[in-house]
Design an enzyme around this catalytic site. Structure first.
Site, mmCIF file in Angstrom:
data_model
loop_
_atom_site.group_PDB
_atom_site.id
_atom_site.type_symbol
_atom_site.label_atom_id
_atom_site.label_comp_id
_atom_site.label_asym_id
_atom_site.label_seq_id
_atom_site.Cartn_x
_atom_site.Cartn_y
_atom_site.Cartn_z
ATOM 1 N N TRP A 184 0.867 -1.182 0.000
ATOM 2 C CA TRP A 184 0.000 0.000 0.000
ATOM 3 C C TRP A 184 0.902 1.229 0.000
ATOM 4 O O TRP A 184 1.834 1.299 0.808
ATOM 5 C CB TRP A 184 -0.930 0.044 1.214
ATOM 6 C CG TRP A 184 -1.583 1.382 1.317
ATOM 7 C CD1 TRP A 184 -2.571 1.874 0.523
ATOM 8 C CD2 TRP A 184 -1.229 2.455 2.230
ATOM 9 N NE1 TRP A 184 -2.861 3.167 0.876
ATOM 10 C CE2 TRP A 184 -2.063 3.546 1.907
ATOM 11 C CE3 TRP A 184 -0.294 2.589 3.266
ATOM 12 C CZ2 TRP A 184 -1.995 4.768 2.591
ATOM 13 C CZ3 TRP A 184 -0.224 3.801 3.944
ATOM 14 C CH2 TRP A 184 -1.070 4.871 3.613
ATOM 15 N N GLU A 225 -3.124 -2.981 -2.302
ATOM 16 C CA GLU A 225 -4.256 -2.353 -1.614
ATOM 17 C C GLU A 225 -4.540 -0.973 -2.196
ATOM 18 O O GLU A 225 -3.650 -0.130 -2.272
ATOM 19 C CB GLU A 225 -3.924 -2.238 -0.114
ATOM 20 C CG GLU A 225 -4.990 -1.529 0.711
ATOM 21 C CD GLU A 225 -4.637 -1.420 2.197
ATOM 22 O OE1 GLU A 225 -3.454 -1.662 2.557
ATOM 23 O OE2 GLU A 225 -5.533 -1.083 2.995
ATOM 24 N N LYS A 227 -6.849 2.723 -2.454
ATOM 25 C CA LYS A 227 -7.401 3.684 -1.494
ATOM 26 C C LYS A 227 -7.989 4.873 -2.243
ATOM 27 O O LYS A 227 -7.447 5.298 -3.254
ATOM 28 C CB LYS A 227 -6.292 4.142 -0.548
ATOM 29 C CG LYS A 227 -6.767 5.037 0.568
ATOM 30 C CD LYS A 227 -5.762 5.097 1.699
ATOM 31 C CE LYS A 227 -6.225 6.062 2.771
ATOM 32 N NZ LYS A 227 -5.385 6.055 3.940
ATOM 33 N N ASP A 258 -9.615 -2.894 1.527
ATOM 34 C CA ASP A 258 -9.754 -2.400 2.892
ATOM 35 C C ASP A 258 -11.104 -1.702 2.915
ATOM 36 O O ASP A 258 -11.358 -0.805 2.101
ATOM 37 C CB ASP A 258 -8.590 -1.425 3.170
ATOM 38 C CG ASP A 258 -8.658 -0.773 4.540
ATOM 39 O OD1 ASP A 258 -9.736 -0.282 4.908
ATOM 40 O OD2 ASP A 258 -7.619 -0.719 5.233
ATOM 41 N N HIS A 261 -11.601 2.095 2.481
ATOM 42 C CA HIS A 261 -10.962 2.757 1.345
ATOM 43 C C HIS A 261 -11.849 2.998 0.137
ATOM 44 O O HIS A 261 -11.366 3.077 -0.983
ATOM 45 C CB HIS A 261 -9.741 1.946 0.906
ATOM 46 C CG HIS A 261 -8.612 2.018 1.888
ATOM 47 N ND1 HIS A 261 -7.352 1.553 1.613
ATOM 48 C CD2 HIS A 261 -8.555 2.527 3.140
ATOM 49 C CE1 HIS A 261 -6.576 1.749 2.669
ATOM 50 N NE2 HIS A 261 -7.282 2.333 3.608
ATOM 51 N N HIS A 285 -8.609 -6.143 4.311
ATOM 52 C CA HIS A 285 -8.319 -5.450 5.559
ATOM 53 C C HIS A 285 -9.675 -5.113 6.135
ATOM 54 O O HIS A 285 -10.371 -4.249 5.605
ATOM 55 C CB HIS A 285 -7.538 -4.151 5.325
ATOM 56 C CG HIS A 285 -6.059 -4.343 5.335
ATOM 57 N ND1 HIS A 285 -5.182 -3.303 5.163
ATOM 58 C CD2 HIS A 285 -5.298 -5.454 5.523
ATOM 59 C CE1 HIS A 285 -3.940 -3.776 5.229
ATOM 60 N NE2 HIS A 285 -3.990 -5.074 5.441
ATOM 61 N N ASP A 293 -11.849 7.204 6.626
ATOM 62 C CA ASP A 293 -11.026 6.010 6.842
ATOM 63 C C ASP A 293 -10.385 6.069 8.222
ATOM 64 O O ASP A 293 -9.176 6.142 8.361
ATOM 65 C CB ASP A 293 -9.961 5.966 5.729
ATOM 66 C CG ASP A 293 -9.053 4.755 5.851
ATOM 67 O OD1 ASP A 293 -9.543 3.694 6.262
ATOM 68 O OD2 ASP A 293 -7.863 4.869 5.515
ATOM 69 N N ASP A 295 -10.253 3.961 10.755
ATOM 70 C CA ASP A 295 -9.652 2.777 11.364
ATOM 71 C C ASP A 295 -10.037 2.569 12.815
ATOM 72 O O ASP A 295 -9.180 2.313 13.670
ATOM 73 C CB ASP A 295 -8.126 2.799 11.183
ATOM 74 C CG ASP A 295 -7.741 2.540 9.732
ATOM 75 O OD1 ASP A 295 -7.974 1.434 9.245
ATOM 76 O OD2 ASP A 295 -7.215 3.469 9.066
ATOM 77 N N ASP A 325 -7.241 -4.324 10.192
ATOM 78 C CA ASP A 325 -6.459 -3.089 10.075
ATOM 79 C C ASP A 325 -7.170 -1.945 10.792
ATOM 80 O O ASP A 325 -8.069 -1.322 10.243
ATOM 81 C CB ASP A 325 -6.256 -2.745 8.589
ATOM 82 C CG ASP A 325 -5.405 -1.491 8.404
ATOM 83 O OD1 ASP A 325 -4.779 -1.048 9.388
ATOM 84 O OD2 ASP A 325 -5.380 -0.944 7.280
HETATM 85 C C1 RNT Z 1 -3.790 2.843 5.027
HETATM 86 C C2 RNT Z 1 -3.931 1.398 4.730
HETATM 87 C C3 RNT Z 1 -2.825 0.519 5.224
HETATM 88 C C4 RNT Z 1 -2.353 0.863 6.609
HETATM 89 C C5 RNT Z 1 -1.438 -0.150 7.236
HETATM 90 C C6 RNT Z 1 -0.720 0.390 8.407
HETATM 91 O O1 RNT Z 1 -4.912 3.551 4.741
HETATM 92 O O2 RNT Z 1 -5.159 0.921 5.199
HETATM 93 O O3 RNT Z 1 -3.209 -0.802 5.131
HETATM 94 O O4 RNT Z 1 -3.424 1.061 7.478
HETATM 95 O O5 RNT Z 1 -0.591 -0.664 6.290
HETATM 96 ZN ZN ZN Z 2 -5.509 -1.188 5.110
#
Ligand code: RNT
Ligand code: ZN
Length: 418
Positions: A184, A225, A227, A258, A261, A285, A293, A295, A325
């Site tokens: 990523w 990945e 985004k 993810d 994203h 993720h 985003d 998390d 994640d």
């Molecule tokens: C960032 C991505 C990525 C990170 C990690 C730490 O938006 O989601 O995966 O969160 O690699």
């Molecule tokens: Zn991620």
């Protein structure tokens, strides 16, 4: 009634709708989830002392974050003692452990810098997944890495990518199970770009170069990945969904989705079936985006359940790599981890307890009233009794009892980290 008696009663109730709970518990036990190491220290890592960069952020200042490899490993052990089943750990390159005062920059990392992690995993029978770290580093200060127009910067990160493939292969060889290596990059622009094409062309070329090294594709499962935006890169990200999906198809690597994203009304649960129709494997993720985003810790919420249902009812438990994640620094970090891990497992259990063949038949027969009524009623089935029994037979605390263990650990260990 005790836990076992409750389970036995639940087993009868599920039996009536054609679900074999004993078989379900066997299946659930075999599902391994990749637990991200970065919840333990707010994505800090051990190889540099700068701030977290790359448009991601861990907010909060709850005491007790892990500051050393030993502390992080101890915290992860505590988590695994409270989560049923056997899992994998997911490391970032920034978590290299340098011994005897040596240091290596990201482009020079070698398997030996992860020797201690292999030891840790071997002793516990865990697998390892890996991620190159294209952020929190002076060479990423411009916000660009593999798409940088500066060859020096771009080459540095290409070398980092190659080094990480070699390290991933080392993990797979040592531990006897494949290592998913996820790429990523944070690259993008805050404001309307003048050229959207060239950065993506450079990113493509960089990936081609990274993947040109000789490696065992059975051992290293390279993932990409995508985004849609990040903090400071609101207008354009180089690694967009289309870029990553196309690139993955072109090179035969895995797409990693993810669920934080995408545009806010898009859901990963709806994307999985399409991906599974065309790809042998897909990586996830699982996270919880709150308005962005962000998390947040994974909850037992609708989208997590829906993602789990898609994996289970498409018979894709061995085709979807489930990784977590999130990074919440505002609450006890060990509790955050345990909550997310157990919730992912609960979502999988919930999916496994669903008589999906019957429900699919109702859909095909056009019986939409019954389909809706049944799906709603299923929500109140004694799912919790099955979960508690699963915890009991796997030797971890039931219900919220695990929190007492974390609280004690907080008092005895975490609060002493000053
Ligand atoms: C960032 C991505 C990525 C990170 C990690 C730490 O938006 O989601 O995966 O969160 O690699
Ligand atoms: Zn991620």
């Amino acid at each position: 009634m005790n836990t076992k008696q409750r389970y036995e009663s639940a087993r009868e109730i599920y039996k009536r709708i054609g679900v074999d709970t004993d078989a379900v518990l066997e299946t659930l036990k075999g599902i391994s989830i990749s637990m991200h190491c970065w919840q333990g220290d707010d994505v800090k890592g051990f190889d540099q002392d700068g701030p977290l960069s790359g448009g991601i952020q861990a907010t909060g200042n709850y005491p007790g974050k892990a500051r050393t490899p030993e502390e992080l490993m101890a915290d992860m052990d505590k988590v695994f003692s409270l989560v049923p089943g056997k899992h994998k750990i997911n490391l970032h390159a920034s978590y290299a452990i340098f011994e005897d005062g040596e240091h290596a920059d990201r482009d020079k990392l070698e398997p030996k810098h992860f020797r201690k992690w292999v030891e840790f995993a071997k002793e516990r029978g865990l697998g390892i997944d890996f991620n190159p770290t294209f952020f929190s580093h002076s060479m990423a200060d411009s916000g660009l890495t593999l798409s940088s127009p500066d060859d020096k910067v771009r080459n540095f990160w290409i070398e980092h990518g190659k080094a990480c493939i070699r390290i991933s292969e080392y993990f797979a060889t040592e531990l006897g199970q494949p290592c998913a290596m996820n790429i990523w990059i944070p690259d993008g622009y805050k404001d309307v770009p003048a050229d959207r094409y060239s950065p993506r062309a450079r990113f493509k070329d960089s990936l081609d170069q990274i993947l040109s090294i000789d490696y065992d594709k059975e051992k290293v499962l390279v993932c990409l990945e995508s985004k849609v935006f990040g903090i400071g890169v609101e207008s354009y990200t180089v690694g967009s969904a289309e870029f990553c999906m196309k690139y993955a198809a072109y090179k035969g690597i895995l797409s990693l989705m993810d669920n934080g994203h995408y545009h806010p009304t898009e859901v990963v649960s709806d994307k999985l079936s399409s991906m599974l129709l065309f790809d042998e494997k897909v990586a996830l993720h699982v996270t919880r985006p709150v308005r962005w985003d962000s998390d947040h810790v994974v909850l037992f919420d609708d989208e997590t359940k829906e993602i789990a249902k898609e994996i289970v009812r498409n018979d894709a438990l061995d085709r979807v790599l489930i990784g977590l994640d999130f990074f919440d620094a505002s609450i006890n970090r060990v509790a955050a981890w345990v909550t997310g891990m157990r919730n992912m497992q609960k979502a999988l259990l919930y999916a496994l307890l669903t008589p999906y063949k019957e429900l699919a038949k109702l859909q095909n027969d056009g019986e939409f009233t019954k389909l809706m009524v049944l799906q709603e009623e299923l929500k109140l089935y004694p799912f919790g009794d099955v979960w508690n029994y699963f915890c009991q037979i796997n030797g971890v605390p039931e219900k919220e009892d695990w929190l007492d263990v974390v609280k004690q650990y907080e008092e005895e260990v975490l609060l002493k980290r000053k």
